[in-house]
Design an enzyme around this catalytic site. Structure first.
Site, short mmCIF file in Angstrom:
data_model
loop_
_atom_site.label_atom_id
_atom_site.label_comp_id
_atom_site.label_asym_id
_atom_site.label_seq_id
_atom_site.Cartn_x
_atom_site.Cartn_y
_atom_site.Cartn_z
N ALA A 69 35.51 -4.03 33.43
CA ALA A 69 35.58 -2.67 33.96
C ALA A 69 34.57 -2.56 35.10
O ALA A 69 33.60 -3.33 35.16
CB ALA A 69 35.26 -1.67 32.86
N GLU A 117 40.09 -7.85 27.73
CA GLU A 117 40.90 -6.89 26.97
C GLU A 117 42.32 -6.84 27.54
O GLU A 117 43.30 -6.75 26.79
CB GLU A 117 40.25 -5.50 26.99
N1 CO8 Z 1 32.24 -4.30 38.15
C1 CO8 Z 1 31.93 -4.01 39.44
N2 CO8 Z 1 31.65 -4.96 40.36
C2 CO8 Z 1 31.66 -6.25 39.96
C3 CO8 Z 1 31.97 -6.61 38.62
C4 CO8 Z 1 32.27 -5.57 37.70
N3 CO8 Z 1 32.63 -5.79 36.43
N4 CO8 Z 1 31.91 -7.95 38.53
C5 CO8 Z 1 31.56 -8.41 39.73
N5 CO8 Z 1 31.41 -7.40 40.61
C6 CO8 Z 1 31.06 -7.46 42.02
C7 CO8 Z 1 29.61 -7.82 42.21
O1 CO8 Z 1 28.78 -6.67 42.07
C8 CO8 Z 1 29.63 -8.38 43.62
O2 CO8 Z 1 29.68 -7.30 44.53
P1 CO8 Z 1 28.65 -7.27 45.80
O3 CO8 Z 1 29.09 -8.43 46.64
O4 CO8 Z 1 28.92 -5.94 46.42
O5 CO8 Z 1 27.28 -7.45 45.23
C9 CO8 Z 1 30.97 -9.09 43.69
O6 CO8 Z 1 31.76 -8.52 42.65
C10 CO8 Z 1 30.87 -10.57 43.45
O7 CO8 Z 1 30.20 -10.78 42.22
P2 CO8 Z 1 28.95 -11.77 42.08
O8 CO8 Z 1 28.22 -11.91 43.36
O9 CO8 Z 1 28.16 -11.31 40.91
O10 CO8 Z 1 29.71 -13.13 41.76
P3 CO8 Z 1 29.11 -14.40 40.97
O11 CO8 Z 1 30.10 -15.48 41.15
O12 CO8 Z 1 27.72 -14.65 41.32
O13 CO8 Z 1 29.13 -13.94 39.43
C11 CO8 Z 1 30.11 -12.98 37.46
C12 CO8 Z 1 30.35 -13.74 38.78
C13 CO8 Z 1 29.34 -13.86 36.48
C14 CO8 Z 1 31.48 -12.66 36.89
C15 CO8 Z 1 29.29 -11.69 37.75
O14 CO8 Z 1 29.90 -10.99 38.82
C16 CO8 Z 1 29.23 -10.75 36.58
O15 CO8 Z 1 28.48 -10.98 35.64
N6 CO8 Z 1 30.03 -9.66 36.62
C17 CO8 Z 1 30.02 -8.65 35.58
C18 CO8 Z 1 30.74 -9.12 34.37
C19 CO8 Z 1 30.69 -8.09 33.25
O16 CO8 Z 1 29.64 -7.78 32.73
N7 CO8 Z 1 31.86 -7.56 32.86
C20 CO8 Z 1 31.96 -6.60 31.79
C21 CO8 Z 1 31.91 -5.20 32.32
S1 CO8 Z 1 31.84 -3.99 31.03
C22 CO8 Z 1 33.45 -3.80 30.55
O17 CO8 Z 1 34.33 -4.46 31.01
C23 CO8 Z 1 33.67 -2.74 29.51
C24 CO8 Z 1 35.16 -2.47 29.27
C25 CO8 Z 1 35.34 -1.25 28.42
C26 CO8 Z 1 35.00 0.00 29.15
C27 CO8 Z 1 35.16 1.20 28.33
C28 CO8 Z 1 35.04 2.49 29.11
C29 CO8 Z 1 33.87 3.34 28.80
#
Ligand code: CO8
Length: 263
Positions: A69, A117
Site C-alpha cells: 500500500a 495481499e
Molecule cells: N509506498 C509508497 N512508495 C513506495 C513504496 C510504498 N509501499 N515502496 C516503494 N516506494 C517508493 C520509494 O519511496 C521510492 O520513491 P522515491 O524515489 O520518491 O524515494 C521508490 O518507490 C523506489 O523505492 P526504493 O528507492 O526504496 O527502491 P529500493 O529498490 O531501494 O527498495 C523496497 C525496494 C525494498 C521494496 C523498498 O522500496 C521498500 O521497502 N518499500 C516499502 C515496502 C513496504 O513496506 N510495503 C508494505 C507497505 S504497508 C502495506 O502494504 C499495508 C497494506 C494494508 C493497508 C491497510 C490500510 C489501512
C-alpha cells in the site's frame, strides 16, 4: 480500456493487467485501488459475454509486482480514514477473488504487504526467480489490512503465517514456493510465456466447469466437510443440466475434441 496506473490488454485467451506506476514500485494508492476495481468490473462484464476469455493475469512493470500500500498516502491518514482505506482495498481483493474466471498473479518482483495481499487474492501465483515477497507491515507499526492475515493463514497455515508477519521478513521465490504462497518459480524472462501457456491449457476445460469449480473451491476454507458435501452434491446435479456436461462426455465416447458451449 485506458487507465493512469494500469495497462489493460487482451492477449490470446487472457486479459493482462499490468501495474505501471513504477515511480513508486506500483504502490497501491487509493487511486490505484479504484482503477483496479474498475478494471475488474470490466473484465467481469467481458467474461460474461465472451467464453473465449479464460483468465485474468495480474503483473507489474519494472522491479515490483506491487511494493505494498502507498506508505506516503497512509502516512497522512487519520484512524477513520485508515478504516476506509482498508475497506476499499479489502473490497477490491474480494472482487479479484470472486471474479468468475480464474485470476493468476505473475509475480515479477517485489510483492510486499498489500502487494502480497493482491497475489493471495488471486486463484494462484507464479513467480519470477527474482521475486521477493513478505508482509513488512509490523516493521511500519501497522498490520496487514486488506484481509491478508486470513488469506495467508488459509494459504500456508497459522504458524508459518505468524512467523512471516511477526518478523516482517522478505523471502525469495523459492522459499515462497516451499511455503505454498506461489505454485511455480520461473526464470524472470520466461514468466509471462509460462503464465500465458498455463492460461492456454485451460482452453481444454469447459468454461462453465471452471467457473463452477472456482465458486466451489472458494467456499472450501470457510465450510466444514458436511456443508461442502451438500453444496457439491447439489452443484454436481445442477451441472448435469448444462450443455457442456453432455458435450464433454459425448466427445470422450466419440473420440473427438469437445466444443464448449459457454455459460
Ligand atoms: N509506498 C509508497 N512508495 C513506495 C513504496 C510504498 N509501499 N515502496 C516503494 N516506494 C517508493 C520509494 O519511496 C521510492 O520513491 P522515491 O524515489 O520518491 O524515494 C521508490 O518507490 C523506489 O523505492 P526504493 O528507492 O526504496 O527502491 P529500493 O529498490 O531501494 O527498495 C523496497 C525496494 C525494498 C521494496 C523498498 O522500496 C521498500 O521497502 N518499500 C516499502 C515496502 C513496504 O513496506 N510495503 C508494505 C507497505 S504497508 C502495506 O502494504 C499495508 C497494506 C494494508 C493497508 C491497510 C490500510 C489501512
Amino acid at each position: 480500456m485506458s487507465f493512469k496506473y494500469l495497462k489493460y490488454e487482451r492477449i490470446e485467451n487472457a486479459v493482462l493487467l499490468t501495474f505501471t506506476n513504477t515511480a513508486s514500485l506500483n504502490a497501491l494508492s487509493s487511486e490505484v485501488i479504484a482503477e483496479i476495481s474498475e478494471a475488474i468490473t470490466e473484465v467481469e462484464k467481458k467474461a460474461s459475454n465472451d467464453p473465449s476469455l479464460r483468465c485474468l493475469i495480474l503483473t507489474g512493470e519494472g522491479k515490483a509486482f506491487i511494493a505494498g500500500a502507498d506508505i506516503k498516502e497512509m502516512d497522512k491518514l487519520k484512524p477513520i480514514e485508515a478504516c476506509e482505506f482498508s475497506q476499499a482495498g479489502g473490497t477490491v481483493m474480494r472482487k479479484i477473488e470472486e471474479l468468475s474466471i480464474p485470476v493468476i498473479a505473475a509475480v515479477n518482483g517485489f510483492a510486499l504487504g498489500g502487494g502480497l495481499e493482491v497475489a493471495l487474492s488471486c486463484d494462484f501465483a507464479y513467480a519470477s526467480d527474482k521475486a521477493k515477497l513478505g508482509f513488512p507491515e509490523a516493521t511500519l507499526g501497522i498490520i496487514p489490512g486488506f484481509c491478508g492475515n486470513k488469506r495467508l493463514v488459509d494459504r500456508i497455515g497459522k504458524a508459518a503465517a505468524k512467523e512471516l508477519i511477526y518478523t516482517g521478513r522478505m523471502i525469495g521465490a523459492e522459499d515462497a514456493l516451499k511455503l505454498g504462497i506461489v505454485n511455480k518459480v520461473c526464470p524472470a524472462d520466461e514468466l509471462m510465456d509460462t503464465v500465458l501457456s498455463l492460461a492456454k491449457e485451460m482452453d481444454k476445460a469447459s468454461p462453465n466447469s471452471v467457473k463452477e469449480a472456482k465458486a466451489m473451491l472458494n467456499l472450501c476454507s470457510d465450510n466444514d466437510l458436511e456443508t461442502m458435501m451438500a453444496f457439491e452434491t447439489n452443484k454436481f446435479g445442477l451441472i448435469f443440466s448444462h450443455q457442456d456436461a453432455k458435450e464433454g462426455k459425448e466427445a470422450f465416447v466419440g473420440k473427438r475434441k469437445p466444443v464448449w458451449a459457454g455459460y
